[in-house]
Scaffold this active site. Structure first.
Site, mmCIF file in Angstrom:
data_model
loop_
_atom_site.group_PDB
_atom_site.id
_atom_site.type_symbol
_atom_site.label_atom_id
_atom_site.label_comp_id
_atom_site.label_asym_id
_atom_site.label_seq_id
_atom_site.Cartn_x
_atom_site.Cartn_y
_atom_site.Cartn_z
ATOM 1 N N LYS A 1 0.816 -1.216 0.000
ATOM 2 C CA LYS A 1 0.000 0.000 0.000
ATOM 3 C C LYS A 1 0.855 1.275 0.000
ATOM 4 O O LYS A 1 2.046 1.242 0.318
ATOM 5 C CB LYS A 1 -0.925 -0.030 1.231
ATOM 6 C CG LYS A 1 -1.932 -1.189 1.232
ATOM 7 C CD LYS A 1 -2.843 -1.099 2.453
ATOM 8 C CE LYS A 1 -3.884 -2.201 2.461
ATOM 9 N NZ LYS A 1 -4.815 -2.071 3.624
ATOM 10 N N TYR B 1 -12.615 -1.835 -3.160
ATOM 11 C CA TYR B 1 -13.051 -2.026 -1.773
ATOM 12 C C TYR B 1 -14.567 -1.891 -1.612
ATOM 13 O O TYR B 1 -15.048 -1.594 -0.518
ATOM 14 C CB TYR B 1 -12.322 -1.038 -0.860
ATOM 15 C CG TYR B 1 -10.914 -1.458 -0.477
ATOM 16 C CD1 TYR B 1 -10.691 -2.575 0.327
ATOM 17 C CD2 TYR B 1 -9.807 -0.728 -0.891
ATOM 18 C CE1 TYR B 1 -9.406 -2.953 0.702
ATOM 19 C CE2 TYR B 1 -8.508 -1.105 -0.525
ATOM 20 C CZ TYR B 1 -8.335 -2.212 0.280
ATOM 21 O OH TYR B 1 -7.058 -2.579 0.650
ATOM 22 N N ARG C 1 -1.957 -14.366 4.426
ATOM 23 C CA ARG C 1 -2.629 -13.737 5.568
ATOM 24 C C ARG C 1 -1.781 -13.904 6.834
ATOM 25 O O ARG C 1 -1.728 -13.023 7.681
ATOM 26 C CB ARG C 1 -4.019 -14.363 5.789
ATOM 27 C CG ARG C 1 -5.033 -14.112 4.681
ATOM 28 C CD ARG C 1 -5.461 -12.688 4.489
ATOM 29 N NE ARG C 1 -5.926 -12.048 5.688
ATOM 30 C CZ ARG C 1 -6.603 -10.887 5.710
ATOM 31 N NH1 ARG C 1 -6.894 -10.246 4.570
ATOM 32 N NH2 ARG C 1 -6.967 -10.340 6.842
ATOM 33 N N THR D 1 -5.077 -7.244 10.976
ATOM 34 C CA THR D 1 -5.420 -5.947 10.376
ATOM 35 C C THR D 1 -4.872 -4.786 11.213
ATOM 36 O O THR D 1 -4.303 -3.835 10.666
ATOM 37 C CB THR D 1 -6.954 -5.820 10.267
ATOM 38 O OG1 THR D 1 -7.463 -6.967 9.576
ATOM 39 C CG2 THR D 1 -7.355 -4.559 9.535
ATOM 40 N N ASN E 1 -1.874 0.107 7.045
ATOM 41 C CA ASN E 1 -1.328 -1.164 7.511
ATOM 42 C C ASN E 1 -0.530 -1.900 6.442
ATOM 43 O O ASN E 1 -0.365 -3.114 6.502
ATOM 44 C CB ASN E 1 -2.432 -2.026 8.134
ATOM 45 C CG ASN E 1 -3.546 -2.340 7.160
ATOM 46 O OD1 ASN E 1 -3.456 -1.997 5.985
ATOM 47 N ND2 ASN E 1 -4.583 -3.006 7.641
ATOM 48 N N HIS F 1 -2.194 -5.570 1.657
ATOM 49 C CA HIS F 1 -3.506 -6.197 1.474
ATOM 50 C C HIS F 1 -3.271 -7.637 1.053
ATOM 51 O O HIS F 1 -2.321 -7.922 0.321
ATOM 52 C CB HIS F 1 -4.302 -5.483 0.372
ATOM 53 C CG HIS F 1 -5.504 -6.273 -0.076
ATOM 54 N ND1 HIS F 1 -6.719 -6.173 0.564
ATOM 55 C CD2 HIS F 1 -5.653 -7.204 -1.048
ATOM 56 C CE1 HIS F 1 -7.563 -7.023 -0.013
ATOM 57 N NE2 HIS F 1 -6.951 -7.650 -0.996
ATOM 58 N N GLU G 1 -10.145 -10.432 -7.216
ATOM 59 C CA GLU G 1 -9.176 -9.344 -7.045
ATOM 60 C C GLU G 1 -8.042 -9.441 -8.074
ATOM 61 O O GLU G 1 -7.587 -8.416 -8.588
ATOM 62 C CB GLU G 1 -8.641 -9.358 -5.608
ATOM 63 C CG GLU G 1 -9.725 -8.970 -4.611
ATOM 64 C CD GLU G 1 -9.313 -9.091 -3.149
ATOM 65 O OE1 GLU G 1 -10.143 -8.766 -2.286
ATOM 66 O OE2 GLU G 1 -8.171 -9.512 -2.861
#
Ligand code: DAT
Ligand code: MG
Length: 140
Positions: free
Chosen positions: A11, A51, A87, A93, A114, A117, A128
């Site tokens: 990000k 999103y 993950r 998160t 954060n 993604h 996605e």
């Protein structure tokens, strides 16, 4: 389990701090292979579309602002159990709750900024990946 693919983003809060390489290295060290990668400065419209599932959430405006505030690296990752593995290496998160040595624990600034993604299920991974990449851009 067979090889699986997932969608990842580094990000703007992380690209701004020159962490593209450091984060990609953590993904690779977790056993994930980058099989597609592109740097994009997404528009507000692209961020809203990506999103859309969160559009009723109170943080949606802040999320769209932050995702369109600078460059993002969009990636397809491949590996054994890639969705869950990604993950796991991302961490929770909220970086304050993330496990030691995860990307978010090490690099994230806040729950909103954060750093990464990752898709959360096979259906979202497929959607996605398709949102950002054509088949010919993915070289496994
Ligand atoms: P994740 O990115 O771990 O899958 P999510 O899908 O629940 O988390 O939320 C998507 C993103 O929205 C998240 O990475 C950062 C932002 N976000 C989530 N909860 C937030 C909150 N309480 N305040 C600000 N931003 C938030
Ligand atoms: Mg999510």
């Amino acid at each position: 389990m067979a090889l699986e693919r997932t969608f990842s983003m580094i990000k703007p809060d992380a690209t701004r701090r020159n962490l593209t390489g450091a984060i990609t290295r953590m993904l690779e060290e977790a056993g994930l292979r980058v099989i597609a990668s592109r740097r994009v400065w997404m528009s507000r419209r692209e961020a809203e579309g990506f999103y859309a599932v969160h559009k009723e959430r109170p943080f949606f405006g802040e999320l769209v602002d932050s995702m369109s505030s600078g460059p993002t690296i969009v990636q397809v990752l491949e590996g054994e159990n890639a969705i869950a593995r990604n993950r796991e290496v991302m961490g929770a998160t909220n970086p304050a709750s993330a496990a030691e040595d995860t990307i978010r624990k090490v690099h994230a600034l806040s729950i909103g900024e954060n750093s990464v993604h990752g898709s959360d299920a096979p259906e979202t991974a497929a959607q996605e990946i398709k949102y950002w990449f054509s088949d010919t851009e993915i070289v496994g």
